[in-house]
Design a protein around this motif. Structure first.
Motif, PDB file in Angstrom:
ATOM      1  N   GLU A   1      10.213   8.050  -2.930  1.00 20.11           N
ATOM      2  CA  GLU A   1       9.056   7.394  -2.266  1.00 20.11           C
ATOM      3  C   GLU A   1       8.200   8.333  -1.433  1.00 20.11           C
TER       4      GLU A   1
ATOM      5  N   GLY B   1       4.692   8.094   1.490  1.00 22.60           N
ATOM      6  CA  GLY B   1       3.688   7.434   2.256  1.00 22.60           C
ATOM      7  C   GLY B   1       2.536   8.061   2.241  1.00 22.60           C
TER       8      GLY B   1
ATOM      9  N   LEU C   1       6.145   0.579   2.418  1.00 20.38           N
ATOM     10  CA  LEU C   1       6.966   1.877   2.356  1.00 20.38           C
ATOM     11  C   LEU C   1       8.339   1.314   1.682  1.00 20.38           C
TER      12      LEU C   1
END
Lengths: 433, 433
Positions: A135, A137, A207
């Motif tokens: 992932e 941010g 997130l």
């Protein structure tokens, strides 16, 4: 002639990473399972790169850097120069204080994150994995992993919080140019994503959701592994290349730092430059202090509690002993998005607990930060990332303080990244027309 | 271990620039006054930096680089590495061809332009000047001059065609951050600007108008000089640092190029890498060919005539003998804006005339160019500027051609700049979502 650039010859690129664990003043508090829910350790064991997991638990002080990773580091421009900030010193009228900075901004994707991305991609490929999943941010980690995957010729899948995905078009273009599959999260690639989209087709994500999607993807698609860009021990081990190079460069410069400064969100660039020096302090081989520059938006080392907490908002990780603001804490938006993290890496936290690492937090309006970045640009000529500019601010402040006190002091700042993709933030924060 | 990065130690940074004039196959045709209007030479003599004017006319083969400029070069990150493109070679399945590239993209403002900007700023300051004035089109030259002025602690004034000024916000922010005064042209700073604005307050401007404004400003404001970023001899002399470093780096690599490739608009990065090698060819010390990669939007060396022409659309310069498309020629817009220039530098043109420099022009849709840049990014890991990607395209094409012919060949491409401020162009040209 002034030679403000201090280069390390390529042949001197370190051959081993440094792991501070055997030198810590107390054993590192181990990760723990939470009282409820499935085993987080088992889950991580299944989704992570095995070699990284092994390094995560290692008690070895020195971990050999495989030749293939050293090659990748050289390809990525390592060793990176250390600079003596003579021009900034002159601007600040320093007579007794010497300022240095290390140049991680020369990285191909614009930050130090490539140091661990390349290592993780190499190990994953060696273990027969075909896809790196993560992932992101702010986007620095996603860019670095996309880059590393491209160089290894394997696939990269990135889940990116939709609200950020939508506006950071340049970073998104960069990741996709590298060949990564980048999904706005929640996405249709996972069950969790599909469930959320069924309720709201325009879900802006978070997130926590992006991490959950990444972990589900890594768990369910063959050949996939989940990669992490900060906080964990193995990440800080890979980043130690920064400080190890700097130690050799200070020898070349015939000088020695009294204070090392880095910005700190989760702790990967700070740990990278600081831990090799801190290890020598703990071994009584040198004297040096360490200062983490933070935002009041996420002052984990300044205002956090030293206790067990989750590493992520969705509670997928084991509990780690860290200085934390609480993993559910909401943080105000700042331009230095990479510093918005609720806790500091366990390795940094234990050093903070023993007062070896100190910390300072700057106001969330970031005016003083961008002003420092402008001074740095106009004197030294390099455009720093907003995150790195916290280190510059603290470097300037500490230099002026020492100068005023008549103290002779050598300060080294880590410039963790460049700001070419952050010019909009500069424009806004410095009201540039 | 593969060490694809070839570094030159800082102590080996060249101490002299190279001037090819004494080695040319015929004397360089001198600049000429046009038949009508005021003396252009006199005018330039008044507005330019004197030392630059002296170098413009110099017949000396070697021109010492002042220690202060060498210091500035080191501050700006010189010497810059040469890379062996092993990963690109592998992708292209080259067996007989070796590819190299020189890294001007590591420049503080993102292009080779700083090499002459720093020299000009140094000489201007030494001559007691307090303000550098220029025009900029794409923005690379304006950024470089802003940077150089900031490092010298003097003022920089930039006239920027309004139509570009309005949308290139990141480049504009960068120049202003460096402390430059940047005016959308036509502006209220000059009589010519005021006259045009009186007729149309929203006048979109042109490069010719911006040059006229800059020259008027430089002529009428005390302490001001006008600086030029390409085409002229002194600019190419300063840029020779690129090729001089590369010559030493090839010695370190124990190899020698058969073909040097650079992109070419006016000729400053191409001349920078090519002329030091071309000089050795003319002195019969080496064998090497030279290829300029152009756009069909501005194929001056491919389709131009070798004749006297003005250097600018507003006819402020003397007449220079160049391969030219005509100084009033309209050119279609391309993303590699820095290549849109009607003529090639006199020094390059004379070498083209003697068939020492060859040229190729690529279609103005730039699809093949951006595709080459993507291959370069995914293999070598570096994001090149659109302009530099012409050199990469030509490098790939020439490598494949030689490989097919079973020829052993060493090719060196100059990467004149990075593409971090060009990601929108990448997105558009490669249809990235």
């Amino acid at each position: 002639m002034e030679k403000n650039q201090i280069n390390l010859p390529i042949d001197e690129l370190p051959t081993k990473w440094y792991n501070i664990i055997p030198d810590l003043p107390e054993p590192l508090p181990p990760p723990k399972e939470p009282e409820t829910g499935p085993s987080r350790m088992e889950f991580l064991g299944k989704t992570m790169v095995h070699e990284c997991l092994k390094q995560e638990m290692s008690n070895e002080r020195w971990i050999p850097i495989p030749e293939e990773i050293r090659e990748l580091y050289i390809q990525a421009g390592r060793p990176r120069p250390l600079y003596r900030a003579k021009r900034l010193e002159k601007y600040l009228r320093l007579k007794k204080v010497r300022l240095y900075y290390k140049r991680e901004d020369l990285s191909p994707t614009g930050s130090h994150k490539v140091n661990t991305a390349l290592a993780q991609a190499h190990y994953a490929a060696k273990e027969g994995k075909t896809t790196l999943v993560t992932e992101t941010g702010a986007g620095q980690w996603g860019s670095a992993l996309s880059y590393a995957a491209a160089l290894m010729g394997i696939k990269c899948v990135i889940f990116w919080v939709r609200s950020v995905y939508n506006w950071k078009t340049d970073r998104r273009t960069l990741m996709k140019l590298m060949g990564a599959e980048v999904y706005a999260s929640p996405s249709k690639e996972t069950n969790i994503g599909k469930t959320l989209l069924a309720k709201d087709l325009n879900h802006q994500g978070s997130l926590g959701i992006a991490i959950s999607e990444g972990l589900e993807y890594a768990e369910t698609r063959e050949g996939s592994v989940y990669c992490l860009g900060s906080v964990l021990n193995h990440v800080l081990i890979h980043q130690s290349i920064i400080g190890l190079e700097a130690i050799k460069q200070f020898e070349i410069a015939d000088d020695s730092p009294d204070l090392i400064i880095g910005c700190l969100g989760g702790g990967s660039n700070f740990g990278g430059i600081a831990l090799p020096f801190a290890g020598e302090v703990l071994q009584k081989k040198r004297q040096c202090e360490f200062l983490a520059a933070q935002s009041e938006a996420a002052p984990n080392l300044v205002k956090g509690e030293y206790r067990y907490d989750f590493g992520d908002v969705a509670e997928h990780t084991p509990l780690l002993k860290m200085y934390t603001l609480g993993h559910k804490t909401e943080m105000v938006p700042i331009k230095a998005d990479g510093l918005r993290y609720h806790a500091a890496a366990p390795l940094i936290s234990v050093l903070r607990h023993h007062n070896i690492v100190k910390a300072v937090a700057y106001p969330a309006d970031e005016k003083a930060i961008f002003e420092a970045a402008r001074i740095f640009l106009q004197t030294e000529g390099w455009l720093a990332a907003p995150e790195s500019s916290y280190a510059i601010r603290a470097g300037i402040d500490e230099a002026l303080k020492a100068e005023k006190a008549g103290e002779e002091k050598v300060i080294c700042m880590n410039i963790s990244g460049h700001g070419f993709l952050d010019l909009q933030a500069y424009k806004e924060k410095l009201s540039i027309g």
